[in-house]
Design an enzyme around this catalytic site. Structure first.
Site, PDB file in Angstrom:
ATOM      1  N   HIS A  19       0.864  -1.206   0.000  1.00 43.48           N
ATOM      2  CA  HIS A  19       0.000   0.000   0.000  1.00 43.48           C
ATOM      3  C   HIS A  19       0.885   1.235   0.000  1.00 43.48           C
ATOM      4  O   HIS A  19       1.477   1.574   1.020  1.00 43.48           O
ATOM      5  CB  HIS A  19      -0.893   0.006   1.248  1.00 43.48           C
ATOM      6  CG  HIS A  19      -1.831   1.170   1.305  1.00 43.48           C
ATOM      7  ND1 HIS A  19      -3.170   1.030   1.579  1.00 43.48           N
ATOM      8  CD2 HIS A  19      -1.638   2.498   1.138  1.00 43.48           C
ATOM      9  CE1 HIS A  19      -3.754   2.208   1.572  1.00 43.48           C
ATOM     10  NE2 HIS A  19      -2.839   3.130   1.308  1.00 43.48           N
ATOM     11  N   HIS A  21       1.384   5.451  -1.765  1.00 43.26           N
ATOM     12  CA  HIS A  21       1.022   6.566  -2.644  1.00 43.26           C
ATOM     13  C   HIS A  21       2.317   7.151  -3.199  1.00 43.26           C
ATOM     14  O   HIS A  21       3.148   7.629  -2.428  1.00 43.26           O
ATOM     15  CB  HIS A  21       0.290   7.660  -1.859  1.00 43.26           C
ATOM     16  CG  HIS A  21      -0.942   7.168  -1.160  1.00 43.26           C
ATOM     17  ND1 HIS A  21      -2.198   7.307  -1.689  1.00 43.26           N
ATOM     18  CD2 HIS A  21      -1.098   6.511   0.021  1.00 43.26           C
ATOM     19  CE1 HIS A  21      -3.089   6.768  -0.862  1.00 43.26           C
ATOM     20  NE2 HIS A  21      -2.450   6.269   0.183  1.00 43.26           N
ATOM     21  N   LYS A 108      -9.530  -0.586  -5.352  1.00 47.23           N
ATOM     22  CA  LYS A 108      -9.507   0.167  -4.101  1.00 47.23           C
ATOM     23  C   LYS A 108     -10.867   0.791  -3.826  1.00 47.23           C
ATOM     24  O   LYS A 108     -11.418   1.498  -4.680  1.00 47.23           O
ATOM     25  CB  LYS A 108      -8.441   1.270  -4.211  1.00 47.23           C
ATOM     26  CG  LYS A 108      -8.375   2.184  -3.009  1.00 47.23           C
ATOM     27  CD  LYS A 108      -7.794   1.494  -1.797  1.00 47.23           C
ATOM     28  CE  LYS A 108      -7.968   2.347  -0.554  1.00 47.23           C
ATOM     29  NZ  LYS A 108      -6.766   2.441   0.247  1.00 47.23           N
ATOM     30  N   HIS A 145     -10.411   1.181   2.292  1.00 48.38           N
ATOM     31  CA  HIS A 145     -10.180   2.250   3.268  1.00 48.38           C
ATOM     32  C   HIS A 145     -11.358   2.177   4.235  1.00 48.38           C
ATOM     33  O   HIS A 145     -12.469   2.596   3.908  1.00 48.38           O
ATOM     34  CB  HIS A 145     -10.102   3.622   2.586  1.00 48.38           C
ATOM     35  CG  HIS A 145      -9.800   4.726   3.555  1.00 48.38           C
ATOM     36  ND1 HIS A 145      -8.588   5.366   3.612  1.00 48.38           N
ATOM     37  CD2 HIS A 145     -10.540   5.259   4.552  1.00 48.38           C
ATOM     38  CE1 HIS A 145      -8.597   6.258   4.596  1.00 48.38           C
ATOM     39  NE2 HIS A 145      -9.788   6.214   5.181  1.00 48.38           N
ATOM     40  N   HIS A 183      -4.384  -0.413   6.217  1.00 51.15           N
ATOM     41  CA  HIS A 183      -3.849   0.438   7.296  1.00 51.15           C
ATOM     42  C   HIS A 183      -4.724   0.432   8.546  1.00 51.15           C
ATOM     43  O   HIS A 183      -5.237   1.479   8.956  1.00 51.15           O
ATOM     44  CB  HIS A 183      -3.597   1.866   6.819  1.00 51.15           C
ATOM     45  CG  HIS A 183      -4.650   2.466   5.934  1.00 51.15           C
ATOM     46  ND1 HIS A 183      -5.978   2.510   6.251  1.00 51.15           N
ATOM     47  CD2 HIS A 183      -4.558   3.046   4.716  1.00 51.15           C
ATOM     48  CE1 HIS A 183      -6.652   3.097   5.282  1.00 51.15           C
ATOM     49  NE2 HIS A 183      -5.806   3.427   4.331  1.00 51.15           N
ATOM     50  N   ASP A 256       1.543   2.795   3.492  1.00 54.89           N
ATOM     51  CA  ASP A 256       0.684   3.975   3.316  1.00 54.89           C
ATOM     52  C   ASP A 256       1.517   5.254   3.278  1.00 54.89           C
ATOM     53  O   ASP A 256       1.053   6.312   3.724  1.00 54.89           O
ATOM     54  CB  ASP A 256      -0.397   4.063   4.398  1.00 54.89           C
ATOM     55  CG  ASP A 256      -1.538   4.990   3.976  1.00 54.89           C
ATOM     56  OD1 ASP A 256      -1.643   5.306   2.770  1.00 54.89           O
ATOM     57  OD2 ASP A 256      -2.319   5.400   4.849  1.00 54.89           O
TER      58      ASP A 256
HETATM   59  O1  DOR Z   1      -3.303   9.805   5.462  1.00 50.02           O
HETATM   60  C1  DOR Z   1      -3.681   9.464   4.355  1.00 50.02           C
HETATM   61  N1  DOR Z   1      -3.147   9.997   3.231  1.00 50.02           N
HETATM   62  N2  DOR Z   1      -4.659   8.550   4.266  1.00 50.02           N
HETATM   63  C2  DOR Z   1      -5.215   8.235   3.088  1.00 50.02           C
HETATM   64  O2  DOR Z   1      -6.114   7.443   3.078  1.00 50.02           O
HETATM   65  C3  DOR Z   1      -4.786   8.912   1.845  1.00 50.02           C
HETATM   66  C4  DOR Z   1      -3.436   9.444   1.953  1.00 50.02           C
HETATM   67  C5  DOR Z   1      -3.092  10.417   0.852  1.00 50.02           C
HETATM   68  O3  DOR Z   1      -3.326  10.093  -0.322  1.00 50.02           O
HETATM   69  O4  DOR Z   1      -2.562  11.482   1.155  1.00 50.02           O
HETATM   70 ZN    ZN Z   2      -3.310   5.121   1.640  1.00 46.05          ZN
END
Ligand code: DOR
Ligand code: ZN
Length: 356
Positions: A19, A21, A108, A145, A183, A256
């Site tokens: 997971h 980004h 997702k 989520h 998460h 995450d």
């Molecule tokens: O803290 C987070 N940031 N939780 C999420 O679900 C998305 C992520 C983000 O894309 O910044």
């Molecule tokens: Zn995330």
């Protein structure tokens, strides 16, 4: 405290990040290498400003990620695993085509407006029941989520209420669907996953293992510890640490890592997200060492994820050594900087690269 029998060097199968980004554009260029240097594969979150909802968009994004990974041996073989962002109107046929053609690894589910770039998310799971039916048949994982968006529900209760209101319903309707509860932050989620069948698993971030909600407010507001789901009480952090280090194959690594420019974090309405990619495996190793459970790190980081996804484990090995690592206070990125997780701290385990 140093234990007589605790190792000073650890060689484990290369881990994966289930997971993460990595964003797009200049931010992607700047952060992709941090993930690729440690992990063999990573499940890429689809919540770009324009979410990834088609096979074509996922293919293009995968190409941009691969192009952003520095070209040298440490990063060799990094594989981004793409996900499809579910919307109320997504066509089941597109999901099926993406999975069958090897572009989508999973879908997702963002409840609409639960977090960053989730406004196109699902407003009612009834709207995606045809997609879930198809995914169940394909053995395609649903990544969730798990927070309700009901404004009347306290932010610290949103995960626990999601289990009652949404997760139980999905599982009742689609008992064979593979689900990753992403998460997780609560003992409620740990207990729920443990009590569920083998097709229900969870990822745990490095940061939710390290601090609780009180730390967010220690000495003032610490925006770099703000993420969603937000960290909960100490009892929950301890439950997460017990789960991660238990050796149960239902819990595996998912950072995450969610980078935001410092100006977006330190603002009147700061963004949610912890940028932990630069020292992720070191952070996990330190936590496992503190729990005297380094022998459980490889399962959590490198074995249980691929097993759940039906993929082979990585062939490479990586080495970690018990050595101090000074984490910088900030990392320059493009024309701004990002404050990484553990900024200014000294970690006790160092990632020393892959063995070829
Ligand atoms: O803290 C987070 N940031 N939780 C999420 O679900 C998305 C992520 C983000 O894309 O910044
Ligand atoms: Zn995330």
């Amino acid at each position: 405290m140093k234990r007589a029998n605790s190792p000073t060097r650890l060689t484990i199968t290369q881990p994966d990040d289930w997971h993460v980004h990595v964003r797009d554009g200049e931010m992607l260029e700047a952060v992709a290498g941090y993930t690729a240097r440690q992990f063999g594969r990573a499940i890429i979150m689809p919540n770009l400003a324009e979410p990834i909802t088609t096979v074509a968009a996922a293919k293009n994004y995968r190409d941009r990620i691969l192009a952003a990974v520095p070209k040298n041996s440490i990063h060799a073989d990094f594989t981004p695993l793409m996900t499809c962002y579910l919307t109320d109107t997504i066509a089941a046929g597109e999901v099926e085509r993406g999975f069958k053609s090897g572009v989508f690894t999973a879908c997702k589910l963002y409840p609409a407006n639960a977090t960053t770039n989730s406004s196109h998310g699902v407003t009612d799971i009834e709207n995606i029941s045809d997609v879930l039916e198809v995914m169940q048949g394909l053995g395609m994982p649903l990544l969730v989520h798990g927070e309700v968006t009901d404004a009347a529900i306290d932010i610290f209760d949103r995960e626990a209420v999601f289990i009652e209101r949404v997760m139980k319903k999905i599982i009742a309707d689609f008992p064979a669907l593979k689900i990753v509860f992403e998460h997780i932050t609560t003992k409620d989620a740990v207990d729920f996953v443990l009590a569920s069948s083998a097709n229900i698993a969870a990822t745990i971030t490095p940061h939710h293992l390290v601090y609780n909600r009180t730390a967010i407010f220690k000495g003032g507001i610490n925006p770099h510890l703000y993420c969603l789901p937000i960290a909960k009480r100490e009892v929950h952090r301890l439950a997460l640490r017990a789960a991660a280090t238990s050796g149960s194959p239902k819990f595996f690594l998912g950072t995450d890592s969610a980078p935001h420019a410092v100006t977006a974090k330190q603002s009147a309405c700061g963004c949610a997200g912890v940028f932990n990619a630069p020292y992720a495996i070191e952070s996990y190793a330190q936590t496992f060492a503190q729990e005297n459970a380094l022998d459980k790190l490889e399962g959590f980081a490198s074995m249980f994820g691929p097993r759940f996804y039906g993929l082979a484990k990585n062939k490479r090995k990586i080495v970690l050594e018990r050595r101090d690592v000074a984490v910088p206070k900030s990392i320059d990125i493009v024309d701004t900087h990002i404050v990484p997780f553990h900024a200014g701290e000294t970690l006790k385990w160092k990632f020393c690269g892959a063995l070829d």
